[in-house]
Scaffold this motif. Structure first.
Motif: not given
Ligand SMILES: NC(=O)c1ccc[n+]([C@@H]2O[C@H](COP(=O)([O-])OP(=O)(O)OC[C@H]3O[C@@H](n4cnc5c(N)ncnc54)[C@H](O)[C@@H]3O)[C@@H](O)[C@H]2O)c1
Length: 253
Positions: A101-118
């Motif tokens: 789940l750490e790997q899952f969260d790290a990936l979602m953090n950049v790909n989904v959250r990072g895209s949404f934030v920008l």
């Protein structure tokens, strides 16, 4: 194609695909602003072979305050962006049963959250300035709707990015802000090239999965993004432009 006078911001710009995209957009006349988590020195080395060096801002796009601050500074120092590309992305290769789940969260953090934030920060910048005619471009992938072994969270993140594309497009059309995505195939650069070179099983599956028969040139991704940045795409919003050598045509693996 002509991007004269357009200011294009791109995250993940110091990556394998990013540097090719920056160089191509600049060659077509755009003023390119690069964002990445890399230090300015590390980024400078990545852009060493580029004909034209982009303006560079270190920025972790998963951090909302840092991203809003970078956009505000670059708008002041370079100019109001016409296009913001949510391009930063990471991949982790692991069977679903072993995926932490750490790997899952790290990936979602950049790909989904990072895209949404920008995308959100750019939207707020444009709305506050009453700026119309702007566009968001998300870098998705052909695996957005084709399951590919051992990258299931990545495929889910790209499906989520397509949903972000359509959601931003729908919500912001009335404000004169468009949103589109590009879905590349298996590119001969960065993460896919590394896996192609190091993982024989992946390579034999990938070779069978590309109908056109060869790894995607990174320049073809840059050309598709250049098209979206240009006035030629001005009636497109909510679209996912698939540029994948036919990978998504059939599950031939
Ligand atoms: N290479 C391919 O075959 C391929 C195919 C389809 C889609 N894509 C997508 O293209 C994009 C770039 O891929 P690439 O192959 O150039 O990968 P890459 O690993 O070479 O580049 C990714 C860049 O993103 C940056 N980054 C990571 N986390 C960040 C963060 N939180 N904030 C800002 N920057 C961050 C990294 O420092 C790196 O420079 C990704 O979104 C990827 O999913 C790649």
């Amino acid at each position: 194609m002509n991007l004269d006078g357009k200011i294009v911001v791109i995250s993940g710009a110091a990556g394998a695909l990013g540097v090719v995209i920056c160089d191509r957009l600049a060659a077509l006349g755009a003023k390119v602003v690069a964002l990445d988590i890399e230090t300015a020195d590390a980024a400078e080395a990545r852009f060493a072979d580029c004909t034209s060096k982009p303006a560079y801002y270190t920025c972790d796009v998963s951090n909302e305050a840092e991203t809003a601050d970078a956009l505000a500074r670059l708008a002041k120092e370079v100019g109001m962006p016409d296009v913001v590309c949510c391009h930063a992305g990471v991949v982790h290769v692991e069977k679903v049963q072993d995926y932490s789940l750490e790997q899952f969260d790290a990936l979602m953090n950049v790909n989904v959250r990072g895209s949404f934030v920008l995308a959100k920060a750019a939207t707020n910048l444009w709305l506050a300035a009453g700026y119309t005619g702007a566009q968001l471009i998300f870098t998705s992938s052909w695996v957005h709707d084709v399951p590919w072994p051992e990258i299931t969270p990545y495929t889910a993140s790209k499906a989520a990015m397509n949903a972000l594309t359509r959601g931003f497009a729908r919500e912001l059309a009335a404000n004169g802000i468009r949103a589109n995505a590009i879905a590349p195939g298996i590119v001969g650069a960065g993460m896919a090239l590394k896996t192609w070179n190091e993982n024989a099983d992946y390579r034999s599956r990938a070779e069978k999965a590309i109908p056109l028969g060869f790894l995607q040139p990174p320049e073809s991704v840059a050309d598709a993004i250049a098209f979206l940045c240009s006035d030629m795409s001005s009636y497109m919003t909510g679209s996912v432009l698939v540029v994948d050598g036919g990978c998504s045509l059939y599950p031939n693996i």
